[in-house]
Each structure stands twice: as C-alpha cells, then as structure tokens.
Design an enzyme around this catalytic site. Structure first.
Site, PDB file in Angstrom:
ATOM      1  N   HIS A 171       5.032   4.625  -1.926  1.00 21.09           N
ATOM      2  CA  HIS A 171       3.973   4.897  -0.957  1.00 21.09           C
ATOM      3  C   HIS A 171       3.790   3.732  -0.006  1.00 21.09           C
ATOM      4  CE1 HIS A 171       0.466   6.352   0.957  1.00 21.09           C
ATOM      5  NE2 HIS A 171      -0.428   5.726   0.206  1.00 21.09           N
ATOM      6  N   GLU A 196       3.805   1.827  -9.396  1.00 16.71           N
ATOM      7  CA  GLU A 196       5.086   1.771  -8.707  1.00 16.71           C
ATOM      8  C   GLU A 196       6.105   0.851  -9.379  1.00 16.71           C
ATOM      9  OE1 GLU A 196       2.144   1.777  -7.294  1.00 16.71           O
ATOM     10  OE2 GLU A 196       2.134   3.143  -5.577  1.00 16.71           O
ATOM     11  N   GLU A 235       3.979  10.553   1.866  1.00 15.27           N
ATOM     12  CA  GLU A 235       5.218  11.026   1.263  1.00 15.27           C
ATOM     13  C   GLU A 235       5.220  12.518   0.950  1.00 15.27           C
ATOM     14  OE1 GLU A 235       3.583   8.136  -0.179  1.00 15.27           O
ATOM     15  OE2 GLU A 235       4.744   7.163   1.392  1.00 15.27           O
ATOM     16  N   HIS A 249      18.314 -22.830 -15.565  1.00 17.42           N
ATOM     17  CA  HIS A 249      16.893 -22.532 -15.650  1.00 17.42           C
ATOM     18  C   HIS A 249      16.042 -23.788 -15.542  1.00 17.42           C
ATOM     19  CE1 HIS A 249      13.550 -20.088 -17.907  1.00 17.42           C
ATOM     20  NE2 HIS A 249      13.324 -20.191 -16.630  1.00 17.42           N
ATOM     21  N   GLY A 271      14.784 -12.360 -14.639  1.00 16.24           N
ATOM     22  CA  GLY A 271      13.757 -13.155 -15.290  1.00 16.24           C
ATOM     23  C   GLY A 271      12.355 -12.663 -15.007  1.00 16.24           C
ATOM     24  N   GLY A 303       2.065   9.102  -2.186  1.00 16.88           N
ATOM     25  CA  GLY A 303       0.764   9.123  -1.532  1.00 16.88           C
ATOM     26  C   GLY A 303       0.806  10.102  -0.382  1.00 16.88           C
ATOM     27  N   SER A 304      -0.162  10.006   0.482  1.00 16.58           N
ATOM     28  CA  SER A 304      -0.273  10.987   1.570  1.00 16.58           C
ATOM     29  C   SER A 304       0.936  10.964   2.496  1.00 16.58           C
ATOM     30  CB  SER A 304      -1.546  10.703   2.371  1.00 16.58           C
ATOM     31  OG  SER A 304      -1.544   9.359   2.840  1.00 16.58           O
TER      32      SER A 304
END
Length: 518
Positions: free
Chosen positions: A70, A47, A28, A277, A395, A25-26
């Site tokens: 970003h 992302e 970066e 689990h 998971g 984005g701006s």
C-alpha cells in the site's frame, strides 16, 4: 480493447505468478476487481509479514513471487524484509499503489512522492510507468530482472486509475542469460586446485541456489578438500555429517585467516567469504594462499578483498572444475570433532537444539532466525540434506517467522520448522495468523531467554555492563499463539521439552513450542 488489469492478469498467469501476497489499501483495490478463480490471494496482517511470506514462497518454489503493498506507508513497513530479500537474492516483483495521476500534482492523501526511489537501494530495478498502458511491460521487465542472476526484488509503482485504462495485448519475451563463466579462468582455477597440497572449499548460499550440492560433494571428494561454510550463509550447501565437512567460518577478519591458515588453496563458491561483522585488522587471507571466488553476483566479485573472482553460476563452474586435471596425491584433512552430548540437566538453547536434531526428520526444513543461538545450532543441529535450511542473509530481524509460512505454502509435503529467538519472533508475530488461516503445519519453536541475547553479547564486546530495554520476561508466547489461533505448549525442563517437540513435529496443524532456556 482490454484493460491494463486484464492484460496484466494474463501476463501474471503466463509467468506463473498466480499467488499474490499482500495487504492492500485504497490505492490497490482496483487491481483486484473480478479477481480470477485460478489466482490465490494471501493476506498478511502487516506488510513486513507479507514480504517475509513471499520471500519464503519464492525461495521454496525457485520462482519470482508477486507482492502487493500500500503506497509509501506499506512499502515503509516492508522495508526491513525487502532488505532481507535483497540480501537473500530472492526473486520478488513488488508492486505498490499510487494515487490517481490527475491529482498527483496536489500531493494527495496517501500518495507516494518519488515512489520509484523510495525502495532503493534494496531493489535491482524500480519504476513508475510513464503511461498506464506501460504497466504490463513494466511488470514483465521487473520479472525478468528479478529472475536474472543474481536474483533479487524489483519494484513497480502503479497509479490507482491505471488498472481500468485501455491496453493493447502484451506478449511476454524469453531472455536467456549465459552464466557459464570464463573457460580459460575456470581451467586455471582447476589446475591450481589440482596442484595444491591442502585445498579447502568455502561454500555459500549460491551453491544451494544453483542446485550444486552434489557437484560440491564430488569436487571435495575428488580433491580431499576440507569444506567450510561461509560466514552468515543463508542456505545449506554441504552435508554437515560428511567426513570432509570442517565447520563454519566466523565473520571476522582475524578468525577467517586463522581458520584457513593451514590451506594453500581456497575456493569460495556461491557467496562472499570475507563477510565481517566486527572490525578487524591485518591480512584478509593467509599469506601465500591461492584464493579463487566463483559466484553469480558480480557485486560480490567486485568488493572481495582478496583472490581471483570468476562470475559464473556454481553448477556450471563446478562442471568445468570436475573436468580439470587429476589432483596430486594428498591425505584427507582431519575429521571435525563435535562437542560432547549434553545431559539436559540444564535447559539451554544447545540442549534444545540437540533434542530437535534427534527428534526431527533430516528431510524437514529449518527456517531459522535465532542469531544468538547460531553457534549452538552449528554444533548441535547438523543440516544433512540439501534445500533444508534457510535463514536471513541480511541480519535484519522479522524474516524467519513469515518466511517459514511461505515455505510451508511452497512445499506442502515437507515439514517446516521455524526456529526463532524470542526477540526475533516479536518482529513478525502477526505471521502466526496466516499459518492458522491457511492450516499450515509449521512447527514454531521459540527459544525464550527473556532478553535480546545478541545485544548482550555485543554489549560485552564493547565493554558495556548494562543495556537499557533489552529484558522482556513478561512475554508469553503460548498466549500469543493462542490469540492467533494456534495451539501451543511450554517446555521448562528436559522431559516437557521432549514431549512438546514430539507433539509439534507430529502435528498436521500449526503448533508452537515455547522453550524457556537459561
């Protein structure tokens, strides 16, 4: 004097991180001014896909990958797969933009509040450098920590105006971490194993990460030990066609105790053995069983509910165990019996996996995220070669599809098969775009049962007769693939399945097969 950008680019080049995965984005963009020709930028359309591709790439290369996100918005989108990378113990250096330092006191648009805290606890180390000139040192430390066993992601927040600031040259350091383990403890483990009547080995993903496949085979054969796979193991660590291969442990306390009840010695290698689990009760291991755990993750050693733990890399520890006393004479354990072959009268996930096993090369790489089909996969799709199976250790969903894309980039000479459930695929369907854009010959195989089968399974476990919002028969993965630039075929019976699988596995472009299963 050089800028922070120039010094950082030189550092990334020295560290071998010349492939940058991102969705900028701006905040970066200044990082990429005068982007060097020997670097490669891999754009992801979301992302989480960026993180998944980087994860697959890092696992495939065995080296830390760099990810550029970003600010808070991008890091937030990526958190699910950042969590998976953390559980996978994948080395990643994650960077994110921050607004200019001069306006941070005014909470500017798209700034990151407490940026270094946001990705915790799913990173090993995190910071926002106090000064612009500290950025290269922060990235170097992030790389060192990411690569130090147990590997994992790290995070650096970088204000937008840091990149053009002046910076002194930075020299990278070498750090050697000795993970050979305690010699006396390893000798005691070797002696106990040699004296056992019915020893067993439980292998986790750390065996694969440490390149110990051949050593585990040698140790099992030396001791005539049955070999089980740890619950939810994310890698292949033992050939599933070997006579000593016993099967897969279930992620439940009572099931693990019952499965290992005939053994008087258990050695767990490279990952947690008591990973549950569902809630359970009673002992964690059979009474009277001598239990040892060896792996590079001190956190696993700390929380293991039973046994003596040794923190060590599996390859080095196995060298010590192989040099131990001669074992007592013992019979080989019974050979595992496989289920009968299916005739294809009904197109089930088990039959699809049986045919995939028959048609694929054993050297092809399976990147799997079809959790409700994990049991049929264990029975009908044996993994026979080292470094040919990868799945999520966390998971969390949305990792498998983009990780397969990254794996294909890391290992271009190998066939990569993305084995996905329909629900899992929808978490990261945008990753198809990157496969098409880079011409990666991934075979995407979607097991379409028109519902979140895993939730239906747990619904039955909890006595629920109906689940809201878990049916989606209207999804059309062939059209979704074509919309991302990928050719696709649908299989609805045994004949069309074989035709579609042969076509996909032979293709030199990305393909998708939608298998409609019962």
């Amino acid at each position: 004097m050089s800028t922070v950008r120039h010094v950082t680019i030189d550092l990334l080049r020295e560290l071998g991180m010349t492939t940058v995965f991102g969705n900028p984005g701006s905040t970066e963009l200044p990082m990429f001014r005068d982007f060097p020709d020997d670097f490669r930028y891999v754009m992801g359309l979301q992302e989480s896909v960026v993180l998944g591709m980087a994860d697959g790439f890092a696992q495939g290369t065995g080296r830390a990958a760099i990810v550029n996100l970003h600010s808070s918005a991008g890091v937030g989108h990526a958190l699910g797969n950042l969590f998976t990378a953390f559980k996978n113990q994948t080395p990643l250096v994650v960077t994110a933009g921050q607004q200019a330092r001069s306006i941070l006191p005014y909470e500017p648009f798209l700034f990151a509040e407490r940026a270094s805290e946001f990705p915790r606890p799913f990173v090993k180390w995190s910071c926002e450098p106090a000064r612009a000139e500290d950025v290269p040192a922060a990235i170097h430390r992030a790389w060192l920590v990411a690569m130090e066993p147990p590997c994992g992601p790290t995070f650096v927040s970088i204000p937008i105006d840091d990149w053009d600031r002046s910076c002194e040259p930075f020299a990278a350091r070498k750090v050697h971490a000795d993970r050979a383990g305690d010699p006396a403890a390893l000798a005691a483990c070797a002696t106990s194993m040699a004296q056992a009547r019915r020893p067993a080995i439980v292998v986790g993903a750390g065996v694969a990460r440490d390149g110990a496949w051949d050593r585990v085979i040698a140790l099992a054969e030396r001791h005539q030990a049955a070999v089980w796979v740890a619950p939810m193991s994310a890698r292949c660590s033992f050939p599933e066609d070997h006579p000593l291969f016993a099967g897969f442990l279930t992620a439940g306390r009572e099931a693990i105790v019952a499965t290992l009840s005939s053994h008087d010695f258990v050695l767990a290698l490279g990952g947690p053995m008591n990973l549950y689990h569902v809630e359970g009760h009673g002992p964690h291991m059979p009474e009277g069983c001598d239990v040892w755990l060896i792996g590079d993750n001190h956190i696993h050693a700390a929380w293991a509910p039973a046994g003596t733990a040794i923190v060590a890399q599996c390859d080095r520890a196995l060298d010590a165990l192989l040099a131990g006393p001669e074992p007592v004479q013992r019979d080989a354990p019974p050979v595992r019996q496989r289920l009968p072959r299916l005739d294809g009268a009904a197109l089930t996930d088990a039959y699809v996996l049986q045919r995939l096993a028959a048609l694929r090369s054993p050297e092809s790489i399976v990147v799997e995220e079809a959790p409700s089909s994990r049991g049929p996969m264990h029975e009908h799709l044996p993994i026979l070669r080292k470094d040919t199976f990868y799945t999520t250790a966390s998971g969390g969903l949305g990792h498998g599809l983009p990780a397969a894309v990254g794996m294909a980039m890391a290992r271009p000479d190998d066939k990569v098969i993305a084995l996905l459930g329909d629900g899992s695929a929808m978490y990261a369907i945008q990753g198809l775009h990157a496969a098409a854009q880079h011409g990666l010959p991934v075979s995407f195989l979607i097991l379409k049962n028109n519902r979140y089968e895993a939730l239906h399974h747990f619904g039955r476990h909890f006595g629920m007769q109906q689940l809201v919002g878990t049916q989606f028969p209207e999804l059309d993965f062939c059209k979704l693939a074509e919309g991302h630039g990928i050719v696709a075929r649908r299989a609805e019976d045994a004949a069309s399945l074989d035709e579609a699988l042969r076509w996909s596995l032979a293709a030199d472009v990305p393909t998708l097969v939608e298998a409609v299963v019962l």
